[in-house]
Design a protein around this motif. Structure first.
Motif, mmCIF file in Angstrom:
data_model
loop_
_atom_site.group_PDB
_atom_site.id
_atom_site.type_symbol
_atom_site.label_atom_id
_atom_site.label_comp_id
_atom_site.label_asym_id
_atom_site.label_seq_id
_atom_site.Cartn_x
_atom_site.Cartn_y
_atom_site.Cartn_z
ATOM 1 N N GLU A 52 2.489 55.125 -62.303
ATOM 2 C CA GLU A 52 3.703 54.623 -62.948
ATOM 3 C C GLU A 52 4.157 53.309 -62.310
ATOM 4 O O GLU A 52 4.507 52.352 -63.002
ATOM 5 C CB GLU A 52 4.816 55.664 -62.844
ATOM 6 N N ALA A 53 4.138 53.266 -60.992
ATOM 7 C CA ALA A 53 4.549 52.049 -60.286
ATOM 8 C C ALA A 53 3.630 50.882 -60.638
ATOM 9 O O ALA A 53 4.090 49.762 -60.896
ATOM 10 C CB ALA A 53 4.551 52.294 -58.780
ATOM 11 N N TYR A 54 2.328 51.143 -60.669
ATOM 12 C CA TYR A 54 1.371 50.076 -60.976
ATOM 13 C C TYR A 54 1.513 49.603 -62.419
ATOM 14 O O TYR A 54 1.407 48.407 -62.705
ATOM 15 C CB TYR A 54 -0.057 50.566 -60.728
ATOM 16 N N ALA A 55 1.771 50.538 -63.345
ATOM 17 C CA ALA A 55 1.914 50.164 -64.752
ATOM 18 C C ALA A 55 3.062 49.191 -64.949
ATOM 19 O O ALA A 55 3.010 48.328 -65.826
ATOM 20 C CB ALA A 55 2.127 51.419 -65.603
ATOM 21 N N VAL A 56 4.111 49.321 -64.152
ATOM 22 C CA VAL A 56 5.272 48.427 -64.266
ATOM 23 C C VAL A 56 5.034 47.115 -63.526
ATOM 24 O O VAL A 56 5.210 46.023 -64.064
ATOM 25 C CB VAL A 56 6.540 49.117 -63.738
ATOM 26 N N LEU A 57 4.615 47.195 -62.274
ATOM 27 C CA LEU A 57 4.498 45.996 -61.440
ATOM 28 C C LEU A 57 3.308 45.124 -61.820
ATOM 29 O O LEU A 57 3.254 43.950 -61.443
ATOM 30 C CB LEU A 57 4.407 46.394 -59.960
ATOM 31 N N ASP A 59 2.632 44.452 -64.938
ATOM 32 C CA ASP A 59 3.031 43.827 -66.190
ATOM 33 C C ASP A 59 4.165 42.840 -65.895
ATOM 34 O O ASP A 59 5.224 43.233 -65.403
ATOM 35 C CB ASP A 59 3.488 44.896 -67.187
ATOM 36 N N ASN A 60 3.951 41.571 -66.175
ATOM 37 C CA ASN A 60 4.933 40.545 -65.811
ATOM 38 C C ASN A 60 6.301 40.781 -66.423
ATOM 39 O O ASN A 60 7.333 40.630 -65.754
ATOM 40 C CB ASN A 60 4.419 39.156 -66.212
ATOM 41 N N ASP A 61 6.353 41.160 -67.702
ATOM 42 C CA ASP A 61 7.633 41.380 -68.373
ATOM 43 C C ASP A 61 8.360 42.592 -67.797
ATOM 44 O O ASP A 61 9.564 42.533 -67.497
ATOM 45 C CB ASP A 61 7.422 41.570 -69.877
ATOM 46 N N LYS A 62 7.635 43.705 -67.640
ATOM 47 C CA LYS A 62 8.262 44.912 -67.097
ATOM 48 C C LYS A 62 8.694 44.688 -65.649
ATOM 49 O O LYS A 62 9.761 45.157 -65.227
ATOM 50 C CB LYS A 62 7.292 46.100 -67.181
ATOM 51 N N ARG A 63 7.886 43.965 -64.893
ATOM 52 C CA ARG A 63 8.235 43.698 -63.491
ATOM 53 C C ARG A 63 9.499 42.852 -63.398
ATOM 54 O O ARG A 63 10.361 43.112 -62.544
ATOM 55 C CB ARG A 63 7.080 42.991 -62.789
ATOM 56 N N ALA A 64 9.644 41.858 -64.291
ATOM 57 C CA ALA A 64 10.839 41.008 -64.288
ATOM 58 C C ALA A 64 12.088 41.816 -64.598
ATOM 59 O O ALA A 64 13.133 41.648 -63.946
ATOM 60 C CB ALA A 64 10.671 39.873 -65.293
ATOM 61 N N ARG A 65 11.986 42.724 -65.595
ATOM 62 C CA ARG A 65 13.141 43.571 -65.918
ATOM 63 C C ARG A 65 13.460 44.515 -64.770
ATOM 64 O O ARG A 65 14.630 44.766 -64.458
ATOM 65 C CB ARG A 65 12.859 44.372 -67.194
ATOM 66 N N TYR A 66 12.419 45.053 -64.145
ATOM 67 C CA TYR A 66 12.636 45.982 -63.027
ATOM 68 C C TYR A 66 13.270 45.261 -61.841
ATOM 69 O O TYR A 66 14.183 45.786 -61.199
ATOM 70 C CB TYR A 66 11.311 46.613 -62.611
ATOM 71 N N GLY A 70 16.372 47.114 -61.977
ATOM 72 C CA GLY A 70 15.897 48.366 -61.399
ATOM 73 C C GLY A 70 15.369 49.300 -62.475
ATOM 74 O O GLY A 70 14.938 48.873 -63.547
ATOM 75 N N HIS A 71 15.411 50.594 -62.224
ATOM 76 C CA HIS A 71 14.886 51.574 -63.176
ATOM 77 C C HIS A 71 15.650 51.550 -64.498
ATOM 78 O O HIS A 71 15.091 51.873 -65.545
ATOM 79 C CB HIS A 71 14.935 52.980 -62.573
ATOM 80 N N ASP A 72 16.945 51.149 -64.469
ATOM 81 C CA ASP A 72 17.726 51.096 -65.706
ATOM 82 C C ASP A 72 17.169 50.062 -66.673
ATOM 83 O O ASP A 72 17.346 50.180 -67.887
ATOM 84 C CB ASP A 72 19.191 50.754 -65.399
ATOM 85 N N GLY A 73 16.507 49.036 -66.151
ATOM 86 C CA GLY A 73 15.949 48.005 -67.014
ATOM 87 C C GLY A 73 14.771 48.476 -67.837
ATOM 88 O O GLY A 73 14.336 47.789 -68.761
ATOM 89 N N LEU A 74 14.238 49.666 -67.503
ATOM 90 C CA LEU A 74 13.092 50.206 -68.225
ATOM 91 C C LEU A 74 13.493 51.349 -69.132
ATOM 92 O O LEU A 74 12.660 52.104 -69.604
ATOM 93 C CB LEU A 74 12.026 50.690 -67.227
ATOM 94 N N ARG A 75 14.800 51.467 -69.359
ATOM 95 C CA ARG A 75 15.302 52.540 -70.186
ATOM 96 C C ARG A 75 14.812 52.386 -71.620
ATOM 97 O O ARG A 75 14.611 51.313 -72.110
ATOM 98 C CB ARG A 75 16.830 52.531 -70.175
ATOM 99 N N GLY A 76 14.603 53.532 -72.316
ATOM 100 C CA GLY A 76 14.210 53.496 -73.722
ATOM 101 C C GLY A 76 12.754 53.800 -73.965
ATOM 102 O O GLY A 76 12.209 53.530 -75.016
ATOM 103 N N GLY A 77 12.068 54.373 -72.983
ATOM 104 C CA GLY A 77 10.654 54.715 -73.173
ATOM 105 C C GLY A 77 9.988 54.908 -71.839
ATOM 106 O O GLY A 77 10.567 54.682 -70.780
ATOM 107 N N ALA A 78 8.747 55.376 -71.858
ATOM 108 C CA ALA A 78 8.014 55.568 -70.610
ATOM 109 C C ALA A 78 7.830 54.224 -69.919
ATOM 110 O O ALA A 78 7.540 53.224 -70.562
ATOM 111 C CB ALA A 78 6.650 56.205 -70.898
ATOM 112 N N PRO A 79 8.046 54.134 -68.581
ATOM 113 C CA PRO A 79 8.004 52.860 -67.883
ATOM 114 C C PRO A 79 6.744 52.067 -68.115
ATOM 115 O O PRO A 79 6.768 50.854 -68.202
ATOM 116 C CB PRO A 79 8.139 53.277 -66.415
#
Length: 384
Positions: A52-57, A59-66, A70-79
């Motif tokens: 899960e951590a690798y899937a977010v970090l 990905d440039n877009d997901k990493r920027a939101r995170y 933080g975790h709230d920036g990934l709300r609305g679906g699996a991270p």
């Protein structure tokens, strides 16, 4: 239980680059991979957490939101865009990537030698939906006719002509995987790989269904009812799991991605959750003041416009805008007052205007304390 910081999970600094993140994940994935830790639930959870951590970090877009929210920036679906709690989903999402990470030392099956049959997944479907501001204000339900791959109604998705045409794979004996051994300088390495005969299905089809050619799917359509929440914005994508294309040979359906497009409104303009409206009054109304009925998305609001109102003056109606998608609050309606100047005058009207023009009171006398137009705009948005 609160989620751990993703950088802490991988053991990297927030400034880590893509190679450092991949290297850290590779190390953890090899350490906690289910094939190396059969029956170890703690290792399995750490493997999922690292994925899960690798899937977010990664990905440039997901990493920027995170990084920003933080975790709230990934709300609305699996991270990571997949079910990070399920091993099969993790292996399915990363696909051949595990071969790159592990140098072929592990197969994408896990389970400590028990293995999982490969589960094919149907492709996703993308559809555009137009909404009015009125629909966005309240939320709505839409019936969508989707052209997609559906399950073959003759073979039920199996791809076989009949039940007797489905046979257990003789290579893997129905397991969907085979175990291979290879000698190396470190000794014998055992690896679990997908069965080359049945491609992980555990079964082979002797006689294919004549209606779908053995795929188990065909072109069709489905009417799907979806609920659109209030407050969605233009360009936002909603996902309906399992409503996409049917998968070959009875696999898992893909997802339906609904892209929101907002239609232009006749009188309102939108900025975030705020609405903007140009409202015209006559010159006498500006001079004397008036009671106005301001149109809203739903209904009207009675507003007293004071005497001496100037063109360009703004009125804020709090809570009369659009709802926020994630919070229980609404934006505002910003009303821009414009004084209407008639283009054609009768002779009597011209005479009246000329008389008024002779009065010194009708000559422009801006107050020195009045701010410039741009200063007013700046102050208005600072107050927001």
């Amino acid at each position: 239980m609160d989620k751990r910081d993703y950088y802490e999970v991988l053991g990297v600094a927030k400034s880590a680059n893509a190679d450092e993140i991949k290297k850290a994940y590779r190390k953890l994935a090899m350490q906690y991979h289910p094939d190396r830790n059969p029956g170890d639930k703690e290792a399995e959870e750490k493997f999922k957490e690292a994925a899960e951590a690798y899937a977010v970090l990664s990905d440039n877009d997901k990493r920027a939101r995170y990084d920003q929210f933080g975790h709230d920036g990934l709300r609305g679906g699996a991270p990571g865009g997949f079910d990070t709690s399920d091993l099969g989903s993790i292996f399915e999402h990363f696909g051949s990537m595990f071969g790159d990470l592990f140098g072929g030392s592990f197969g994408g099956f896990g389970g400590g030698g028990g293995g999982h049959k490969a589960m094919r997944r149907g492709s996703d479907v993308r559809i555009n939906v137009k909404l009015t501001l009125e629909e966005i204000a309240t939320g709505c339900t839409k019936k969508l006719k989707i052209q997609k791959q559906v399950v073959c109604d003759h073979c039920g998705g199996s791809g076989a002509k009949d039940k007797s045409s489905v046979q257990t794979c003789p290579t893997c004996q129905g397991r969907g995987y085979v175990v291979q051994q290879q000698r190396s300088m470190f000794g014998v390495i055992q690896q679990t790989v997908q069965c080359p005969t049945c491609h992980g299905q555990g079964e082979i089809i002797k006689d294919k269904c004549p209606h779908c050619g053995g795929t188990g799917t065909k072109k069709g359509e489905e009417i799907i009812t979806v609920s659109i929440p209030a407050g969605v914005e233009d360009g936002m994508t909603l996902r309906e799991r399992g409503k996409g294309n049917a998968a070959p040979n009875g696999g898992v359906n893909g997802d339906l991605h609904i892209v929101i497009h907002v239609e232009d409104h006749a009188i309102f303009e939108r900025n975030g959750n705020n609405l903007y409206l140009n409202y015209f009054i006559s010159f006498p109304q500006a001079c004397l003041g008036t009671d106005a009925e301001i149109p809203l998305i739903e209904g009207k609001a009675k507003v007293k416009i004071p005497a001496g109102t100037q063109s360009g003056q703004m009125i804020r109606l709090r809570g009369k805008g659009l709802p926020d998608l994630n919070y229980n609050q609404k934006g505002d309606l910003i009303v821009n007052i414009n004084i209407w100047t008639p283009k054609n005058l009768s002779r009597e009207e011209k005479e009246l205007i000329e008389k008024l023009n002779q009065s010194a009171n009708f000559n422009p006398k801006p107050d020195s304390k009045d701010k410039s137009f741009f200063s007013k705009i700046k102050q208005f948005f600072e107050e927001r």
